[in-house]
Design a protein around this motif. Structure first.
Motif, PDB file in Angstrom:
ATOM      1  N   PRO A  97       0.822  -1.216   0.000  1.00  0.00           N
ATOM      2  CA  PRO A  97       0.000   0.000   0.000  1.00  0.00           C
ATOM      3  C   PRO A  97       0.858   1.270   0.000  1.00  0.00           C
ATOM      4  O   PRO A  97       1.900   1.333   0.646  1.00  0.00           O
ATOM      5  CB  PRO A  97      -0.797  -0.112   1.307  1.00  0.00           C
ATOM      6  N   GLN A  98       0.404   2.261  -0.734  1.00  0.00           N
ATOM      7  CA  GLN A  98       1.103   3.541  -0.777  1.00  0.00           C
ATOM      8  C   GLN A  98       0.088   4.658  -0.978  1.00  0.00           C
ATOM      9  O   GLN A  98      -1.053   4.419  -1.343  1.00  0.00           O
ATOM     10  CB  GLN A  98       2.134   3.563  -1.907  1.00  0.00           C
ATOM     11  N   GLY A  99       0.531   5.899  -0.744  1.00  0.00           N
ATOM     12  CA  GLY A  99      -0.339   7.043  -0.947  1.00  0.00           C
ATOM     13  C   GLY A  99      -1.396   7.174   0.130  1.00  0.00           C
ATOM     14  O   GLY A  99      -1.489   6.380   1.069  1.00  0.00           O
ATOM     15  N   GLY A 100      -2.212   8.209   0.002  1.00  0.00           N
ATOM     16  CA  GLY A 100      -3.268   8.477   0.962  1.00  0.00           C
ATOM     17  C   GLY A 100      -4.570   7.806   0.577  1.00  0.00           C
ATOM     18  O   GLY A 100      -4.619   6.925  -0.289  1.00  0.00           O
ATOM     19  N   PRO A 101      -5.674   8.236   1.194  1.00  0.00           N
ATOM     20  CA  PRO A 101      -6.972   7.589   0.958  1.00  0.00           C
ATOM     21  C   PRO A 101      -7.482   7.746  -0.466  1.00  0.00           C
ATOM     22  O   PRO A 101      -8.320   6.972  -0.914  1.00  0.00           O
ATOM     23  CB  PRO A 101      -7.900   8.291   1.960  1.00  0.00           C
ATOM     24  N   ASN A 102      -6.979   8.736  -1.195  1.00  0.00           N
ATOM     25  CA  ASN A 102      -7.440   8.960  -2.566  1.00  0.00           C
ATOM     26  C   ASN A 102      -6.483   8.430  -3.615  1.00  0.00           C
ATOM     27  O   ASN A 102      -6.635   8.727  -4.801  1.00  0.00           O
ATOM     28  CB  ASN A 102      -7.664  10.464  -2.791  1.00  0.00           C
ATOM     29  N   PHE A 103      -5.492   7.652  -3.189  1.00  0.00           N
ATOM     30  CA  PHE A 103      -4.466   7.198  -4.124  1.00  0.00           C
ATOM     31  C   PHE A 103      -5.071   6.369  -5.259  1.00  0.00           C
ATOM     32  O   PHE A 103      -4.771   6.578  -6.442  1.00  0.00           O
ATOM     33  CB  PHE A 103      -3.400   6.375  -3.394  1.00  0.00           C
TER      34      PHE A 103
END
Length: 310
Positions: A97-103
């Motif tokens: 997993p990477q990025g925020g909730p909107n990735f």
């Protein structure tokens, strides 16, 4: 006198206290991942990869002019390839997993919608250029997400539409590694349905306006356990296998609209080259797996042929 001060050496203790199992379970296709560590500790779980949930397009088309069939088939294949690529990225996201909730929306689903818009426009242009009424397909561009382990509905294996009578449904690999291996009907989860093994390859040429389709052995549902490190590459090659079938179907559609060659044209110019390309893609799958765990499944190459038409 020289005093030597001996400083105690500090040893860093690296404790492997329960490595989590980073495995993407690809249900229904027989494509599973090796666990990251057999001794996973408490709290480690199996994380499933979500898949793209896109509207099907083939079944929304009707009365496609014969002259537009080849172009439409090519764009339907492009739509399926786009889904396969998005699913490969979703599988990577599940494993790492990477990025925020909107990735996922910003980096995967948003770009997918843009690419689908372009492909849908090209379908409409193909139909309009051949004298048909341009369909309004814009609403089919946006995709959501399926729950983990659920397959994506695709167009190459749908077989329910009426795109100029092009395509009777093919057994393929669907969306690589997402449980849609060999679905004759998009997303039904039945491996090997459709027209797998039907027909007789190279038996003459389809009459004008009636396009044959090609059926090849499915691969995704016959894979051994796939290590997580090899997943993305294996998915790309499964998508390539489906794209190869779609390319062959586009050529068969052209052959139906404008027959050429003798009785063996389909076998020599379409099916034979398709099988050669499948050998290369399947070998790359076997190499990707063997490179990680040392167990290269050489027998997979037997699935390159025979491909049949009907």
């Amino acid at each position: 006198m020289v005093r030597r001060i001996h400083k105690p050496q500090k040893h860093a203790a690296l404790k492997l206290g329960g490595v989590g199992v980073l495995a993407v379970a690809l249900l229904g296709a027989g494509l599973t991942l090796a666990s990251a560590d057999d001794g996973a500790g408490a709290g480690a779980g199996t994380s499933g990869a979500q898949t793209a949930n896109c509207p099907t397009v083939r079944d929304k088309l009707s009365n496609v002019p014969a002259a537009a069939v080849a172009g439409v088939e090519q764009e339907l294949a492009n739509l399926d390839k786009q889904i396969a690529e998005a699913n490969a990225r979703l599988a990577q996201q599940a494993a790492n997993p990477q990025g925020g909730p909107n990735f996922i929306q910003n980096a995967i689903l948003g770009p997918l919608a843009s690419k689908r818009t372009a492909a849908l426009d090209r379908i409409g242009i193909n139909i309009n250029r051949a004298g048909g009424q341009r369909p309004d397909l814009a609403s089919l561009a946006t995709c959501g997400l399926n729950a983990a382990g659920n397959p994506s509905a695709v167009n190459g294996n749908a077989g329910n539409g009426n795109a100029g009578n092009a395509g009777n449904g093919n057994a393929g690999n669907g969306n690589a590694g997402n449980g849609n291996a060999g679905n004759g009907n998009a997303g039904n989860g039945n491996a090997g349905n459709g027209n797998a093994g039907n027909g007789n390859a190279g038996n003459g040429n389809a009459g004008a306006g009636v396009a044959q389709t090609v059926s090849c052995p499915t691969v995704a549902d016959r894979l051994p356990t796939v290590p997580a490190q090899a997943l993305a590459e294996v998915q790309r090659e499964l998508a390539n296998l489906d794209n190869q079938i779609a390319d062959a179907n586009a050529r068969l559609a052209q052959q139906a609209a404008n027959p050429q060659g003798g009785a063996n044209f389909v076998r020599n110019a379409i099916v034979g080259p398709l099988e050669d390309r499948r050998v290369a893609a399947i070998n790359r799958i076997a190499t990707a797996i063997g490179r990680v765990d040392g167990n290269r499944p050489a027998e997979l190459v037997n699935l390159a042929a025979p491909c049949t038409v009907s």
